[in-house]
Design a protein around this motif. Sequence first.
Motif, PDB file in Angstrom:
ATOM      1  N   MET B   1      19.253  -4.643  -9.495  1.00  0.00           N
ATOM      2  CA  MET B   1      18.720  -3.685  -8.522  1.00  0.00           C
ATOM      3  C   MET B   1      17.566  -2.891  -9.124  1.00  0.00           C
ATOM      4  O   MET B   1      17.634  -2.453 -10.262  1.00  0.00           O
ATOM      5  N   GLU B   2      16.533  -2.703  -8.320  1.00  0.00           N
ATOM      6  CA  GLU B   2      15.372  -1.957  -8.790  1.00  0.00           C
ATOM      7  C   GLU B   2      15.700  -0.459  -8.802  1.00  0.00           C
ATOM      8  O   GLU B   2      16.270   0.068  -7.855  1.00  0.00           O
ATOM      9  N   ALA B   3      15.340   0.206  -9.875  1.00  0.00           N
ATOM     10  CA  ALA B   3      15.628   1.636  -9.977  1.00  0.00           C
ATOM     11  C   ALA B   3      14.766   2.422  -8.988  1.00  0.00           C
ATOM     12  O   ALA B   3      13.710   1.966  -8.559  1.00  0.00           O
ATOM     13  N   PHE B   4      15.254   3.582  -8.616  1.00  0.00           N
ATOM     14  CA  PHE B   4      14.495   4.477  -7.744  1.00  0.00           C
ATOM     15  C   PHE B   4      14.368   5.815  -8.454  1.00  0.00           C
ATOM     16  O   PHE B   4      15.365   6.452  -8.766  1.00  0.00           O
ATOM     17  N   THR B   5      13.134   6.222  -8.708  1.00  0.00           N
ATOM     18  CA  THR B   5      12.956   7.536  -9.314  1.00  0.00           C
ATOM     19  C   THR B   5      12.119   8.410  -8.399  1.00  0.00           C
ATOM     20  O   THR B   5      12.600   9.394  -7.862  1.00  0.00           O
ATOM     21  N   GLN B   6      10.879   7.976  -8.198  1.00  0.00           N
ATOM     22  CA  GLN B   6       9.981   8.758  -7.354  1.00  0.00           C
ATOM     23  C   GLN B   6       9.178   7.817  -6.476  1.00  0.00           C
ATOM     24  O   GLN B   6       8.866   6.699  -6.871  1.00  0.00           O
ATOM     25  N   LEU B   7       8.860   8.291  -5.278  1.00  0.00           N
ATOM     26  CA  LEU B   7       8.104   7.462  -4.347  1.00  0.00           C
ATOM     27  C   LEU B   7       7.151   8.367  -3.592  1.00  0.00           C
ATOM     28  O   LEU B   7       7.552   9.411  -3.089  1.00  0.00           O
ATOM     29  N   ASN B   8       5.881   7.974  -3.549  1.00  0.00           N
ATOM     30  CA  ASN B   8       4.936   8.696  -2.705  1.00  0.00           C
ATOM     31  C   ASN B   8       4.524   7.712  -1.632  1.00  0.00           C
ATOM     32  O   ASN B   8       3.659   6.872  -1.845  1.00  0.00           O
ATOM     33  N   GLY B   9       5.196   7.770  -0.478  1.00  0.00           N
ATOM     34  CA  GLY B   9       5.045   6.689   0.484  1.00  0.00           C
ATOM     35  C   GLY B   9       4.645   7.143   1.868  1.00  0.00           C
ATOM     36  O   GLY B   9       4.997   8.229   2.329  1.00  0.00           O
ATOM     37  N   LEU B  10       3.918   6.240   2.534  1.00  0.00           N
ATOM     38  CA  LEU B  10       3.529   6.465   3.921  1.00  0.00           C
ATOM     39  C   LEU B  10       4.792   6.449   4.790  1.00  0.00           C
ATOM     40  O   LEU B  10       5.649   5.582   4.631  1.00  0.00           O
ATOM     41  N   ALA B  11       4.894   7.420   5.694  1.00  0.00           N
ATOM     42  CA  ALA B  11       6.078   7.496   6.553  1.00  0.00           C
ATOM     43  C   ALA B  11       5.778   6.911   7.925  1.00  0.00           C
ATOM     44  O   ALA B  11       4.667   7.040   8.437  1.00  0.00           O
ATOM     45  N   VAL B  12       6.796   6.263   8.503  1.00  0.00           N
ATOM     46  CA  VAL B  12       6.667   5.756   9.872  1.00  0.00           C
ATOM     47  C   VAL B  12       7.839   6.298  10.697  1.00  0.00           C
ATOM     48  O   VAL B  12       8.982   6.295  10.230  1.00  0.00           O
ATOM     49  N   PRO B  13       7.568   6.799  11.911  1.00  0.00           N
ATOM     50  CA  PRO B  13       8.649   7.368  12.725  1.00  0.00           C
ATOM     51  C   PRO B  13       9.299   6.318  13.628  1.00  0.00           C
ATOM     52  O   PRO B  13       8.607   5.523  14.251  1.00  0.00           O
ATOM     53  N   LEU B  14      10.605   6.333  13.706  1.00  0.00           N
ATOM     54  CA  LEU B  14      11.324   5.463  14.645  1.00  0.00           C
ATOM     55  C   LEU B  14      12.201   6.392  15.480  1.00  0.00           C
ATOM     56  O   LEU B  14      13.306   6.753  15.089  1.00  0.00           O
ATOM     57  N   ASP B  15      11.649   6.768  16.629  1.00  0.00           N
ATOM     58  CA  ASP B  15      12.234   7.869  17.388  1.00  0.00           C
ATOM     59  C   ASP B  15      13.333   7.400  18.341  1.00  0.00           C
ATOM     60  O   ASP B  15      13.195   7.452  19.558  1.00  0.00           O
ATOM     61  N   ARG B  16      14.431   6.925  17.789  1.00  0.00           N
ATOM     62  CA  ARG B  16      15.573   6.511  18.606  1.00  0.00           C
ATOM     63  C   ARG B  16      16.844   6.898  17.870  1.00  0.00           C
ATOM     64  O   ARG B  16      16.919   6.723  16.649  1.00  0.00           O
ATOM     65  N   TYR B 148       0.105  10.129   6.788  1.00  0.00           N
ATOM     66  CA  TYR B 148       1.099  11.120   6.356  1.00  0.00           C
ATOM     67  C   TYR B 148       2.039  10.517   5.308  1.00  0.00           C
ATOM     68  O   TYR B 148       2.825   9.610   5.602  1.00  0.00           O
ATOM     69  N   LYS B 149       1.935  11.034   4.091  1.00  0.00           N
ATOM     70  CA  LYS B 149       2.761  10.502   3.004  1.00  0.00           C
ATOM     71  C   LYS B 149       3.781  11.542   2.556  1.00  0.00           C
ATOM     72  O   LYS B 149       3.473  12.730   2.495  1.00  0.00           O
ATOM     73  N   LEU B 150       4.965  11.063   2.222  1.00  0.00           N
ATOM     74  CA  LEU B 150       5.990  11.958   1.708  1.00  0.00           C
ATOM     75  C   LEU B 150       6.252  11.617   0.248  1.00  0.00           C
ATOM     76  O   LEU B 150       6.337  10.433  -0.118  1.00  0.00           O
ATOM     77  N   LEU B 151       6.396  12.663  -0.548  1.00  0.00           N
ATOM     78  CA  LEU B 151       6.726  12.466  -1.958  1.00  0.00           C
ATOM     79  C   LEU B 151       8.236  12.663  -2.105  1.00  0.00           C
ATOM     80  O   LEU B 151       8.742  13.781  -1.947  1.00  0.00           O
ATOM     81  N   VAL B 152       8.919  11.562  -2.364  1.00  0.00           N
ATOM     82  CA  VAL B 152      10.375  11.617  -2.495  1.00  0.00           C
ATOM     83  C   VAL B 152      10.716  11.561  -3.975  1.00  0.00           C
ATOM     84  O   VAL B 152      10.369  10.589  -4.656  1.00  0.00           O
ATOM     85  N   ASP B 153      11.385  12.580  -4.464  1.00  0.00           N
ATOM     86  CA  ASP B 153      11.728  12.621  -5.884  1.00  0.00           C
ATOM     87  C   ASP B 153      13.241  12.700  -6.035  1.00  0.00           C
ATOM     88  O   ASP B 153      13.861  13.684  -5.628  1.00  0.00           O
TER      89      ASP B 153
END
Lengths: 468, 212
Positions: B1-16, B148-153
Amino acid sequence: MSAKTLYDKLFDSHVVREENGTALIYIDRHLVHEVTSPQAFEGLKIAGRKLWRISSVLAVPDHNVPTTDRSQGIADPISRLQVETLDQNCSDFGVTEFKMGDDRQGIVHVMGPEQGATLPGMTVVCGDSHTSTHGAFGALAHGIGTSEVEHVMATQCLVQKKSKAMQVRVEGKLGLGVTAKDIALAIIGRIGTAGGTGYAIEFAGSAIRGLSMEGRMTLCNMAIEAGARAGMVAVDDTTIDYVKGRPYAPRADQWEAAIAYWRTLHSDEGAHFDAVVELKAEEIEPQVTWGTSPEMVTAVNGRVPDPAQENDPTKRGGIERALQYMGLTANTPIDQINIDKVFIGSCTNSRIEDLRAAAAVAKGKHVAPNVKLAMVVPGSGLVKAQAEQEGLDKIFKEAGFEWREPGCSMCLAMNADRLEPGERCASTSNRNFEGRQGPGGRTHLVSPEMAAAAAVTGHFVDVRQLLN
Amino acid sequence: MEAFTQLNGLAVPLDRANVDTDAIIPKQFLKSIKRAGFGPNAFDEWRYLDHGEPGMDNSQRPLNPDFPLNQPRYQGASVLLARENFGCGSSREHAPWALLDYGFRAIIAPSFADIFFNNCFKNGILPIILSAENVDTLFREVEATEGYKLLVDLTSQTITTPQGAVYAFEVDAFRKHCLLNGLDDIGLTLQHVNEIKAFEANRKASQPWLFN
Ligand code: SF4
């Protein structure tokens, strides 16, 4: 000693070790089917791992198997490969498998209890969310993902955090024509499809104690549709009588010790639940879902809801989208909705009592001319044989139903049985999601009695009118 | 499994609300006996105008222009913004496999279905629960702001918006540890072989019928 819930007893007695609230729990029974296991077996092979305890595993193909003539095998090459992969993996690892053609083959959640492979006090897992079914036996049973399937195969354990405990009490006596399925749908209508998220639900109360084992299985089966990974019912004489004499049940010399233990599997007086929901059995009427989530449900005498009456914008949007998908107009009386197909089957409602109840409604009547197909798919080869012995197949065939071979079938339409776009189905299965029974198909969840009643009248109808 | 530390990623909305696993990956694709390759069929019935079957060339299929994942501004998104009870329904791990294969590494919603939530962690996807109000705010902002990008740490358990607002989130300590280090659960559990064996031996003595 403080009072414990049934869930506490089951969970605590399986903890191998615990650290910071994350437990390793021991798994007694692992049921396997062809869809969620190939990647797990592959993972074991790649890592050079063996099964921890082969005798805990029982496998059966159910999702992809055809329900028509099986002498030619499976026509769809991709489905066939998946079933063949299960066969190969079971033979490579030495796992017992009830293959297509074996009388014991059937839907995994019908097969397990039928074989006595599900016992009170067990932890039961399967790579399938409806594993909650097995909780009917006073067992801790829940669905797991494929990574967890591999984990249980390799270690006999599952990494698990304890859930909160919810009690759903149903007191009183069910009316004529009202079934365990209607209780399940009424509960989901009340608490919503996320109402049980994070909880293990114990179903209790006089109406639950009054249910047969098959009714309890129907109810626990639907616990996952309320968001709860596990549903359960305390052990009583009904449980013990059902288990007795089944192939994997305790041997005669083990029996007394087993039942002495099983009789402790109930919530203690005064045990604490994090949430309690109460329903009155007398107030539950035959249920019909109208939307694309099991919580979108009403009594058969109700109407399709009007989104304009809903204040919450997310919910309103959900209702509008559901009505559009379902091709329904707000305020239509449920009993004026015509249907195209009927499916009686699935791990929710394909056991012998379900078939008897449906046959009792269909007997001497005929499938309505507007109904293109009404099919009955027994839950296992043994259910099918029993039904044929009782002449139920004849009743169904004379009434214009198709009588099929056992499997998941049109519950999720992975095999050839499916709805065409726009077709409307009265179904005894458990999910009415968009496309569940075929792309564009429209599913209404009902009890077997209600499905049979819809078949013979061509629209939803209060089955109590036919029974009177 | 790939580790997850930090991600600065483009967000997409799924409004349901109540997006179920049948919608995330329809059943015809579950016939695969592999783990990879589900990405092009993630949200298949919403994403394409025709009916998808395994083996089709997805690049030739007509796209539904109204579906957010198809809109040019959301191409390359790795953070999925969703509504309550995301991932309800079946236990199929094909759902997180499809989302991961598509490119999602984090999903933000007010609530998740239990089995799906669990399956995400096993596959290096971080599911994040924020309050309904905060999720609402993110929906408004993402729809109003292109790129719109979110920085997830994960280490600090925070999400930072382009405007600099910071949202803290909870995550179970054990899951966090596994995700940060990309650890395989089986290997970890097998460190306790002796405890499992002892437990099993006890059980066999007290409830022999379970081992028939
Ligand atoms: S009958 Fe339906 S719900 Fe039950 S195991 Fe089969 S596909 Fe799943």
